[in-house]
Every structure is written in structure tokens, then in C-alpha cells.
Design an enzyme around this catalytic site. Sequence first.
Site, PDB file in Angstrom:
ATOM      1  CE  LYS A  82      -4.543   0.809   0.558  1.00  9.23           C
ATOM      2  NZ  LYS A  82      -5.693   0.033   0.124  1.00  9.23           N
ATOM      3  N   GLY A 182     -24.922   2.556   3.488  1.00  7.78           N
ATOM      4  CA  GLY A 182     -24.128   3.170   2.417  1.00  7.78           C
ATOM      5  C   GLY A 182     -24.585   2.711   1.043  1.00  7.78           C
ATOM      6  CB  VAL A 183     -27.067   3.736  -1.339  1.00  6.81           C
ATOM      7  CG1 VAL A 183     -27.984   3.010  -0.382  1.00  6.81           C
ATOM      8  CG2 VAL A 183     -27.245   5.248  -1.193  1.00  6.81           C
ATOM      9  N   GLY A 184     -23.357   3.831  -1.904  1.00  8.15           N
ATOM     10  CA  GLY A 184     -22.349   4.328  -2.848  1.00  8.15           C
ATOM     11  C   GLY A 184     -22.177   3.331  -3.975  1.00  8.15           C
ATOM     12  CB  VAL A 186     -19.727  -1.526  -2.939  1.00  9.28           C
ATOM     13  CG1 VAL A 186     -19.999  -2.988  -2.620  1.00  9.28           C
ATOM     14  CG2 VAL A 186     -18.280  -1.345  -3.383  1.00  9.28           C
TER      15      VAL A 186
HETATM   16  P1  NAD Z   1     -18.473   5.104  -1.937  1.00  3.10           P
HETATM   17  O1  NAD Z   1     -17.724   6.286  -1.440  1.00  3.10           O
HETATM   18  O2  NAD Z   1     -18.945   5.074  -3.349  1.00  3.10           O
HETATM   19  O3  NAD Z   1     -19.760   4.856  -1.003  1.00  3.10           O
HETATM   20  C1  NAD Z   1     -19.755   4.988   0.375  1.00  3.10           C
HETATM   21  C2  NAD Z   1     -21.098   5.558   0.768  1.00  3.10           C
HETATM   22  O4  NAD Z   1     -21.199   5.560   2.177  1.00  3.10           O
HETATM   23  C3  NAD Z   1     -21.304   7.006   0.302  1.00  3.10           C
HETATM   24  O5  NAD Z   1     -22.536   7.110  -0.391  1.00  3.10           O
HETATM   25  C4  NAD Z   1     -21.311   7.794   1.603  1.00  3.10           C
HETATM   26  O6  NAD Z   1     -22.155   8.933   1.562  1.00  3.10           O
HETATM   27  C5  NAD Z   1     -21.815   6.756   2.585  1.00  3.10           C
HETATM   28  N1  NAD Z   1     -21.487   7.011   3.984  1.00  3.10           N
HETATM   29  C6  NAD Z   1     -20.366   7.563   4.520  1.00  3.10           C
HETATM   30  N2  NAD Z   1     -20.459   7.617   5.841  1.00  3.10           N
HETATM   31  C7  NAD Z   1     -21.657   7.084   6.182  1.00  3.10           C
HETATM   32  C8  NAD Z   1     -22.323   6.844   7.416  1.00  3.10           C
HETATM   33  N3  NAD Z   1     -21.785   7.186   8.580  1.00  3.10           N
HETATM   34  N4  NAD Z   1     -23.539   6.264   7.380  1.00  3.10           N
HETATM   35  C9  NAD Z   1     -24.109   5.923   6.207  1.00  3.10           C
HETATM   36  N5  NAD Z   1     -23.535   6.124   5.009  1.00  3.10           N
HETATM   37  C10 NAD Z   1     -22.322   6.697   4.996  1.00  3.10           C
HETATM   38  O7  NAD Z   1     -17.560   3.835  -1.606  1.00  3.10           O
HETATM   39  P2  NAD Z   1     -17.673   2.379  -2.217  1.00  3.10           P
HETATM   40  O8  NAD Z   1     -16.711   2.257  -3.332  1.00  3.10           O
HETATM   41  O9  NAD Z   1     -19.104   2.010  -2.433  1.00  3.10           O
HETATM   42  O10 NAD Z   1     -17.080   1.508  -1.013  1.00  3.10           O
HETATM   43  C11 NAD Z   1     -17.829   1.260   0.160  1.00  3.10           C
HETATM   44  C12 NAD Z   1     -16.932   0.620   1.197  1.00  3.10           C
HETATM   45  O11 NAD Z   1     -16.389  -0.591   0.688  1.00  3.10           O
HETATM   46  C13 NAD Z   1     -15.717   1.484   1.578  1.00  3.10           C
HETATM   47  O12 NAD Z   1     -15.435   1.266   2.940  1.00  3.10           O
HETATM   48  C14 NAD Z   1     -14.593   0.924   0.725  1.00  3.10           C
HETATM   49  O13 NAD Z   1     -13.315   1.110   1.335  1.00  3.10           O
HETATM   50  C15 NAD Z   1     -14.956  -0.555   0.706  1.00  3.10           C
HETATM   51  N6  NAD Z   1     -14.462  -1.261  -0.472  1.00  3.10           N
HETATM   52  C16 NAD Z   1     -14.800  -0.844  -1.723  1.00  3.10           C
HETATM   53  C17 NAD Z   1     -14.332  -1.514  -2.838  1.00  3.10           C
HETATM   54  C18 NAD Z   1     -14.703  -1.087  -4.243  1.00  3.10           C
HETATM   55  O14 NAD Z   1     -14.513  -1.867  -5.176  1.00  3.10           O
HETATM   56  N7  NAD Z   1     -15.262   0.097  -4.447  1.00  3.10           N
HETATM   57  C19 NAD Z   1     -13.497  -2.643  -2.667  1.00  3.10           C
HETATM   58  C20 NAD Z   1     -13.180  -3.078  -1.375  1.00  3.10           C
HETATM   59  C21 NAD Z   1     -13.665  -2.360  -0.278  1.00  3.10           C
END
Ligand code: NAD
Length: 374
Positions: A82, A182-184, A186
Site C-alpha cells: 500500500k 451506504g448506497v455508494g 458497491v
Molecule cells: P463510496 O464512497 O462510493 O460509497 C460509500 C457511501 O457511504 C457514500 O454514499 C457515503 O455517503 C456513505 N457514507 C459515509 N459515511 C456514512 C455513514 N456514517 N452512514 C451511512 N452512510 C455513509 O464507496 P464504495 O466504493 O461504495 O465503497 C464502500 C466501502 O467498501 C468502503 O469502505 C470501501 O473502502 C470498501 N471497499 C470498496 C471496494 C470497491 O470496489 N469500491 C473494494 C473493497 C472495499
Amino acid sequence: MTMDVLSRMEEYDHEQVVFCQDKAAGLKAIIAIHDTTLGPALGGTRMWNYASEEEALRDVLRLSRGMTHKACAAGLNLGGGKAVIIGDPKKDKTEVLFRAYGRFVNSLGGRYITAEDVGTDVNDMEYAFTETDYVVGIESSHGGSGNPAPFTALGVFQAIKASLAKVYGKEDLNGRIVAVQGVGQVGSHLIRRLKTAGAKIFATDIDLEKLKAMQVEMGFEIVSAKEIYSVPCDIFVPCALGGVLNDETIPLLKCKIIAGSSNNQLEKSEHGEALKERGILYAPDYVVNAGGLINVYQELEGYSRERAERMTRGIYYNLKRVFQISDELGISTEKAAAKMVDQRLNQLRQISSSFQQTRKTALTHVHDRFRSHS
Ligand code: NAD
């Protein structure tokens, strides 16, 4: 205060830590290579406004070790690494900074392969890619594998099915209640899959605009960021941040299973025991969320979307193995996952000379990919 770098490296047995400085480019970065027994160390580059160099070092050591575990548990021939860039991602990003960073990555000759992470994006990695082949997860038009989130979501979906099979004896999602935090990227991909499979969804996000827009598209029930922990449900799915399973939240949980994508969900490893005591099945995060890593790994093997999907579906079996070890030894699933990782690493250390070969093969593909798109 001295940072005692070498004794810190000894603590978790890190192989190499590289401090990078380029005054003209405004670059201050640390690259940590934890373990290359299985192959080149792969892990993203985080850019963060760390309060101190000490904090940056702590973060990069912790995160790189986590990558060794994730790659090993997923059955990949990859080591853990990392990098962190010290700076404000909103203000300090420049082309020259990422190109200077790319040169440092290149100087490691493929022992470390980078990708985007918190605070960096595809554009930043494209700048690094100008200076080094050792970047994955770039745009598909440049020979990369594109957005990893759909693969991460597929892996979480498989993990949920494996957990349902363990707890209820069948993996059917029809009528199951799922609480998604979290509806980001993933979370949204996952909700689509869960809805199609017939689950009832409760969801939350601190971005209310996004949450409402998603609700219109997908039709779930909205709950507040606080309420999500206490929704009576079959599965709680953390897809937002780390540290969400702690002394405050665990007593609130009314779920049978926890399986989500967030990294480092347990605030401390003893929270794994606390969940076991409460009769909640915890699917260890780094086993569950490896889909994105599995996808970028294919770039090193010669990218195949089909193979990426097949290997990501394998998360179902990786998790089954974790549950089996947990049952056999009467230990938490968190500890069982660590045992599974140690087993594979120790076994493969015995034939480590063969892995010089694998490593070379993997790197040949990095160069081929680059050549075919230049
Ligand atoms: P993202 O930033 O697209 O989505 C995260 C969502 O969580 C956002 O919509 C944000 O507003 C919301 N959020 C933040 N704090 C919050 C809270 N306290 N309560 C409710 N919602 C909250 O991120 P992502 O890419 O969807 O990833 C989600 C998680 O999975 C992260 O922790 C990331 O490290 C982990 N992850 C992602 C991937 C990937 O392929 N994207 C791979 C491995 C791990």
C-alpha cells in the site's frame, strides 16, 4: 520523537518501506511492501491530509498488511502493499506530483503495483501510468479493467449467500430482510442484485440526496444513519466506513449475519468475539470484499471478465472454509480467517523459489498489456 521504523517493520514482518520525497513536485509519500511470498505486492495509493508522518506510517503499515491477508484469502498470487501520499486531495493534486510518484513506483521494478484508493482516482493513476507500467485499475480504454465496484458487489452477494446457507441451511434470499449501510458504488450495485433475488431492503446514507434518488430507482425503505444498526433483519451489510462494529453498535444489532464491503469493520479484533457471543455470524470483511482486487488481478494474467467473475464467485467457498475452521476450532470467524491466511502463506513459503517464476510471469503480462495499448 523517533519513529523506530525498523522495529515497527519487525512487528508485523514488513519486507520494505520506501520514503519518497520530491520537493519540486511537492511529493511526500510512503510505500510499504508487507509480504511478497505469493507475488508482487499490490495495493492502492491513499492520499490523505495526515496530521503527522507518524500517523501516515502507521496507516500504510496497517493497510499493506491487510492487503497481504486479502490477496491470500482470495487465493491470488499477490503480495500485500500500500502507499500513502501526504497531502490534501482537494488542494494538493497535480500532474507533476503523480508523475513523480509514478517514477518512485517504477523504481521498485514491479515489487509494488499500485491502484487508486481513498483520495486518489483514475485520473491521478493515469498520470502515474505515464511513468510506470505498474499501475492497475486504470480505464478500460487504456488496457485496465475499469471500475472494480460491480465485482466487489458480486463478491458481497456471494458472501451473503454462503452466510445464509450456514445460518438457515439455504441460501435463498427471497423474503430475507437486509439492512444496507451506504448506497455508494458497491452498495448500489449490491442492492440491485438483492432486490432481483427477492430481498426486502432497508438502506441508509449520510448523502440524503443520493439516498432518495436511489430509493426512487430501486424501491427500498429509508432509515436514518443511526437506526440502521437496530433494524430487525437477517443481514446487516456495512458498505460505508470502517470501525462500525464496536462497543456502542454491537449491543444495538438485531441481525443474524454481518457481511459487507467496508474495510476494517471491527474496531478491534476482540469485537469478533463479541459478535460470536451474541450469536451473530460475522463474515470477515477482507474475505468478503476481495472482488475488486480479484478483478484488477486479472490485468496481470491477461484480463478476462469471465475469469474475474468466476473467481469472485469463489468468495462463496473461501467463506465456507472460514466458517468450517471457525466451527472445528471453536474460534471466531475473524480468527478463523487469519488461520486460513497463515496456512496458505506458510505452505507456499516452503516452495517460494517457484514463486519467483510466477512473479516474473505476472509482470510479463503487465508489460504486454502496456505494449498492446501504446
Ligand atoms: P463510496 O464512497 O462510493 O460509497 C460509500 C457511501 O457511504 C457514500 O454514499 C457515503 O455517503 C456513505 N457514507 C459515509 N459515511 C456514512 C455513514 N456514517 N452512514 C451511512 N452512510 C455513509 O464507496 P464504495 O466504493 O461504495 O465503497 C464502500 C466501502 O467498501 C468502503 O469502505 C470501501 O473502502 C470498501 N471497499 C470498496 C471496494 C470497491 O470496489 N469500491 C473494494 C473493497 C472495499
